[in-house]
Motif scaffolding. Structure first.
Motif, PDB file in Angstrom:
ATOM      1  N   TYR A 253      -5.680  -4.784   4.345  1.00 28.52           N
ATOM      2  CA  TYR A 253      -4.772  -4.572   3.224  1.00 28.52           C
ATOM      3  C   TYR A 253      -5.196  -5.426   2.019  1.00 28.52           C
TER       4      TYR A 253
ATOM      5  N   ASN B  61       8.559  -7.561   1.638  1.00 28.40           N
ATOM      6  CA  ASN B  61       7.305  -7.971   2.274  1.00 28.40           C
ATOM      7  C   ASN B  61       7.508  -8.279   3.749  1.00 28.40           C
TER       8      ASN B  61
ATOM      9  N   TRP C 148       1.036   0.333   3.887  1.00 35.80           N
ATOM     10  CA  TRP C 148       2.249  -0.400   4.244  1.00 35.80           C
ATOM     11  C   TRP C 148       2.886   0.146   5.509  1.00 35.80           C
TER      12      TRP C 148
END
Length: 321
Positions: free
Chosen positions: A291, A161, A248
């Protein structure tokens, strides 16, 4: 560690990672392999890809895995331990449930049955279960993931992450373990480690060029998906994985722009304005909001992936101020 291990009773088996420290796609083989005889030694692999998006995104390294297995066998090791996931198998994030994870599992199964098997045969048989071109597409996606998570091959992400500022800084350089330059001894890696903390405008341009190339790979994937839209309708995991990959890639591209701008202005206050850096953080925050709307259910390390993002943004703003 070797001295301590060798002092143990030889009936004790030793399990060693395939790489020298945690999981990193650019680390060499673990130098401990083959060094504990006559003890039995096992070799551990992470097919759950703790640091490479945890099977959420299409990512597989069949060629590297086969090479590492072969090297292990040459060192007298014939037992493999395969990690399949990181906490979120119940959410579907596991090598068992993902096409790309199944390819990596096939590498081990096929090699165990026939140590002379060639990589092309393994990949070809796996691709027949999916669609023509799946292996090429997966290779491109894997390269996108590597490049977005490891700028100049350096460790950036927090267990896949977005990292808070201090986490990124201590994992790109120094931190809790020896990093890439220690294991490769490559001058390019040593220079990258220095510049990631005290970057120059020229090095920032190198990172931007790297991201442009990553974006090119992603565009090739998206163009292929557009040409074969009906095919992907029949393969929902691929469709979901590639759409998440697009999101991403944007998050990490914007994160790197903001993070390294902060490091640049601290090192060279005249190289960029505070307002320019603040704008980069704003763009990242906006992308994080998008997101969250689009991928609310994706998990990383037991949490929804969007949960840590507000603290990430806060950490960047605090460093800038």
């Amino acid at each position: 560690m070797l001295s301590a291990i060798r002092s143990l009773n030889d009936e004790v088996a030793v399990m060693s990672k395939c790489v020298p420290h945690d999981w990193h796609p650019y680390y060499p083989d673990n130098p401990v392999l083959g060094q504990v005889r006559p003890k039995q030694q096992w070799i551990e692999f992470d097919l759950g890809h703790e640091y490479e998006m945890q099977t959420v995104l299409p990512f597989a390294e069949p060629e590297l895995l086969l090479k590492r297995i072969q090297c292990a066998r040459q060192s007298g090791i014939d037992t493999c331990c395969l990690r399949l996931d990181r906490y979120d198998a119940d959410a579907g994030n596991s090598a068992i449930y993902k096409p790309w994870g199944q390819l990596e599992l096939q590498v081990f199964a096929k090699y165990a049955a026939n140590p002379e098997i060639r990589l092309e045969q393994i990949v070809s048989e796996w691709e027949k279960e999916h669609f023509p071109g799946a292996a090429h597409l997966l290779g491109l996606a894997t390269e996108v993931v590597r490049r977005m998570l490891f700028p100049q091959k350096l460790w950036l992400a927090n267990h896949s992450n977005l990292p808070e500022h201090d986490y990124a800084r201590t994992h790109l350089k120094d931190g809790n373990a020896d990093r890439l330059p220690v294991w490769t001894s490559a001058s390019k890696d040593r220079l990258a480690e220095q510049l990631c903390d005290r970057p120059t405008k020229e090095w920032i341009r190198i990172l931007q060029a790297d991201d442009e190339k990553t974006r090119f790979y992603l565009d090739v994937i998206l163009a292929y998906m557009e040409r074969h839209a009906s095919q992907f309708d029949r393969h929902p995991q691929w469709l979901q994985g590639m759409h998440a990959l697009r999101s991403w890639e944007e998050l990490y591209r914007l994160y790197k722009a903001a993070y390294f701008a902060i490091r640049l202005i601290r090192h060279d206050p005249l190289a960029i304005t505070v307002q320019d850096v603040r704008s980069k953080i704003d763009r990242l925050e906006e992308a994080c909001g998008t997101y969250k709307q689009q991928h609310r259910q994706i998990k990383l390390s037991g949490k929804y992936a969007w949960e840590p993002h507000p603290k990430v943004i806060q950490s960047l703003r605090m460093q800038l101020e």
